[in-house]
Scaffold this active site. Sequence first.
Site, PDB file in Angstrom:
ATOM      1  N   ASP A 132      -2.083 -86.066 110.170  1.00  0.00           N
ATOM      2  CA  ASP A 132      -2.405 -84.908 111.004  1.00  0.00           C
ATOM      3  C   ASP A 132      -1.148 -84.122 111.331  1.00  0.00           C
ATOM      4  O   ASP A 132      -0.243 -84.615 111.986  1.00  0.00           O
ATOM      5  CB  ASP A 132      -3.088 -85.382 112.278  1.00  0.00           C
ATOM      6  CG  ASP A 132      -3.759 -84.269 113.056  1.00  0.00           C
ATOM      7  OD1 ASP A 132      -3.666 -83.110 112.639  1.00  0.00           O
ATOM      8  OD2 ASP A 132      -4.375 -84.571 114.078  1.00  0.00           O
TER       9      ASP A 132
ATOM     10  N   SER B  11      -5.834 -78.713 114.865  1.00  0.00           N
ATOM     11  CA  SER B  11      -6.295 -79.868 114.095  1.00  0.00           C
ATOM     12  C   SER B  11      -7.787 -79.825 113.803  1.00  0.00           C
ATOM     13  O   SER B  11      -8.229 -80.230 112.725  1.00  0.00           O
ATOM     14  CB  SER B  11      -5.963 -81.172 114.828  1.00  0.00           C
ATOM     15  OG  SER B  11      -4.584 -81.371 114.873  1.00  0.00           O
TER      16      SER B  11
ATOM     17  N   THR C 266      -9.247 -84.522 114.269  1.00  0.00           N
ATOM     18  CA  THR C 266      -9.157 -84.748 112.824  1.00  0.00           C
ATOM     19  C   THR C 266     -10.203 -85.729 112.313  1.00  0.00           C
ATOM     20  O   THR C 266     -10.954 -85.396 111.403  1.00  0.00           O
ATOM     21  CB  THR C 266      -7.731 -85.148 112.419  1.00  0.00           C
ATOM     22  OG1 THR C 266      -6.848 -84.091 112.800  1.00  0.00           O
ATOM     23  CG2 THR C 266      -7.625 -85.375 110.921  1.00  0.00           C
TER      24      THR C 266
END
Length: 161
Positions: free
Chosen positions: A55, A98, A151
């Site tokens: 991420d 994200s 994520t």
Amino acid sequence: MKKGKRIGLVKVSITMATILTLGMSGIANAKTDESPSERPSSKQKAKNVILFVGDGMGAAHRNAIRLATVGLGKELAMNSMPYAGLVHTSSTSAVTDSAAAATAIASGVKTNNGAIGVDANKKPRKTVLEAAKAAGKSTGLVTTSQITDATPAAFAAHVQD
């Protein structure tokens, strides 16, 4: 910098990894150091696909991790994986978060920051995880963060904000 955890013999030097395991048929061969005769034929089917998502981690981050942990002359364990790919994602805004980035990876559509699993019009979009499940494949998500973090959640949920 946060130190990585040891998983078997592989040191994971990222603060968050989402692992998506699918039994998909056929995968693109992104390995560039093989000759064409060494590559699997397009008719071969992959038994499993594991997608590691670092991420917020780009090439510069990987180089920083390498320099800090193994030095200039060595490589990270993640660099020895047989297949790799890089992806650039963007949201409907100038800066991507994200949630929007993971939605783009998971479903192939651009969305608004803060949204997961939906398109820019807030309509749910099928993710690769859902497509695999619909095809009768086993699927799973593993994360070093909470499963509800943006994520990993973008691979399995549909939330407008």
